[in-house]
Design an enzyme around this catalytic site. Structure first.
Site, mmCIF file in Angstrom:
data_model
loop_
_atom_site.group_PDB
_atom_site.id
_atom_site.type_symbol
_atom_site.label_atom_id
_atom_site.label_comp_id
_atom_site.label_asym_id
_atom_site.label_seq_id
_atom_site.Cartn_x
_atom_site.Cartn_y
_atom_site.Cartn_z
ATOM 1 N N CYS A 139 80.043 37.324 78.861
ATOM 2 C CA CYS A 139 80.064 38.691 79.362
ATOM 3 C C CYS A 139 80.931 39.546 78.446
ATOM 4 O O CYS A 139 82.011 39.119 78.044
ATOM 5 C CB CYS A 139 80.636 38.685 80.778
ATOM 6 S SG CYS A 139 80.748 40.325 81.502
ATOM 7 N N LEU A 140 80.453 40.745 78.135
ATOM 8 C CA LEU A 140 81.201 41.638 77.257
ATOM 9 C C LEU A 140 82.542 42.031 77.885
ATOM 10 O O LEU A 140 83.475 42.382 77.179
ATOM 11 C CB LEU A 140 80.376 42.897 76.953
ATOM 12 C CG LEU A 140 79.070 42.661 76.190
ATOM 13 C CD1 LEU A 140 78.290 43.948 76.067
ATOM 14 C CD2 LEU A 140 79.346 42.066 74.811
ATOM 15 N N GLY A 184 72.791 42.729 78.035
ATOM 16 C CA GLY A 184 72.776 43.468 79.294
ATOM 17 C C GLY A 184 74.091 44.200 79.465
ATOM 18 O O GLY A 184 75.110 43.777 78.919
ATOM 19 N N HIS A 202 77.567 42.540 88.665
ATOM 20 C CA HIS A 202 78.555 43.540 88.226
ATOM 21 C C HIS A 202 78.593 44.741 89.180
ATOM 22 O O HIS A 202 79.650 45.314 89.414
ATOM 23 C CB HIS A 202 78.222 44.067 86.823
ATOM 24 C CG HIS A 202 78.755 43.222 85.702
ATOM 25 N ND1 HIS A 202 80.098 43.000 85.521
ATOM 26 C CD2 HIS A 202 78.129 42.577 84.687
ATOM 27 C CE1 HIS A 202 80.270 42.237 84.435
ATOM 28 N NE2 HIS A 202 79.083 41.966 83.916
ATOM 29 N N GLN A 240 81.001 48.287 83.718
ATOM 30 C CA GLN A 240 81.589 47.810 82.469
ATOM 31 C C GLN A 240 81.989 48.944 81.528
ATOM 32 O O GLN A 240 82.784 48.740 80.621
ATOM 33 C CB GLN A 240 80.609 46.876 81.738
ATOM 34 C CG GLN A 240 80.347 45.583 82.491
ATOM 35 C CD GLN A 240 79.410 44.690 81.703
ATOM 36 O OE1 GLN A 240 78.198 44.798 81.820
ATOM 37 N NE2 GLN A 240 79.977 43.815 80.886
ATOM 38 N N HIS A 290 73.182 38.346 86.663
ATOM 39 C CA HIS A 290 74.520 38.612 86.104
ATOM 40 C C HIS A 290 74.851 40.112 86.175
ATOM 41 O O HIS A 290 75.932 40.492 86.618
ATOM 42 C CB HIS A 290 74.545 38.105 84.651
ATOM 43 C CG HIS A 290 75.826 38.350 83.918
ATOM 44 N ND1 HIS A 290 76.624 37.334 83.446
ATOM 45 C CD2 HIS A 290 76.448 39.508 83.578
ATOM 46 C CE1 HIS A 290 77.695 37.859 82.859
ATOM 47 N NE2 HIS A 290 77.602 39.182 82.912
ATOM 48 N N GLU A 291 73.898 40.942 85.764
ATOM 49 C CA GLU A 291 74.157 42.392 85.734
ATOM 50 C C GLU A 291 74.242 42.978 87.141
ATOM 51 O O GLU A 291 75.067 43.845 87.404
ATOM 52 C CB GLU A 291 73.084 43.120 84.916
ATOM 53 C CG GLU A 291 72.989 42.707 83.442
ATOM 54 C CD GLU A 291 74.318 42.667 82.720
ATOM 55 O OE1 GLU A 291 75.228 43.461 83.048
ATOM 56 O OE2 GLU A 291 74.464 41.814 81.818
HETATM 57 NI NI NI Z 1 78.684 40.815 82.236
#
Ligand code: NI
Length: 169
Positions: free
Chosen positions: A94-95, A46, A140, A51, A136-137
């Site tokens: 998470c990236l 995701g 963000h 991000q 989660h997304e």
């Molecule tokens: Ni994330």
């Protein structure tokens, strides 16, 4: 298509307020393609617009069923959780928060209202892993990282580690 830079904690762009998307045009379509490519290149399941440094309400999520299948993703423009039920504990990473995975308590099931690439309003109800990814997304888009759901002990340990790393580069 191109691979975009992924911003990492503690970059302030991850905490910035995001704007609702109103233009469903070629620029949006191009950005979505780039985000999907960036997500798969990372690799991740995701990716939210903050991000990649864009303060807009847009996420892409992987929906590939089997590992050998061709990659398939879903786009959600202006997603909002409109209903939820139960709770579950599952491991997240998470990236934008490298080198950390931890269990996070989330709703078990969520219903999300969103717009597709053409601006049509849709609804999706889902449970378990996919529900976690969506929560989660969408977090963000509200400047929230999975880090924020951890105990202050765990969070501070990670913050210290990042500070150390930044001091050494
Ligand atoms: Ni994330």
């Amino acid at each position: 298509m191109s691979i975009l830079k992924i911003y990492e904690y503690p970059d302030p762009v991850l905490r910035k307020r995001t704007k609702k998307i109103t233009a469903f045009d070629e620029n949006l379509a191009k950005l979505i393609e780039d985000m999907a490519e960036t997500m798969y290149n990372a690799p991740g399941v995701g990716l939210a617009a903050p991000q990649i440094g864009q303060s807009i309400r847009l996420i892409v999520v992987d929906i590939t069923m089997n590992i050998d299948d061709e990659k398939e993703y879903m786009v959600m423009v202006n997603p909002v959780i409109i209903a939820h039920e139960g709770s579950q504990l599952d491991e997240e990473g998470c990236l934008s928060v490298p080198e950390l995975t931890a269990n996070v308590k989330r709703y078990k099931g969520v219903t999300v209202s969103y717009q597709d690439l053409e601006g049509h309003t849709k609804e999706l109800s889902t449970e378990e892993r996919f529900s976690v990814v969506l929560q989660h997304e969408i977090d963000h888009l509200n400047g929230i990282l999975f880090l924020d759901h951890l105990s202050s002990l765990k969070r501070n340990l990670y913050k210290k580690k990042v500070k150390k790393r930044l001091a050494n580069t």
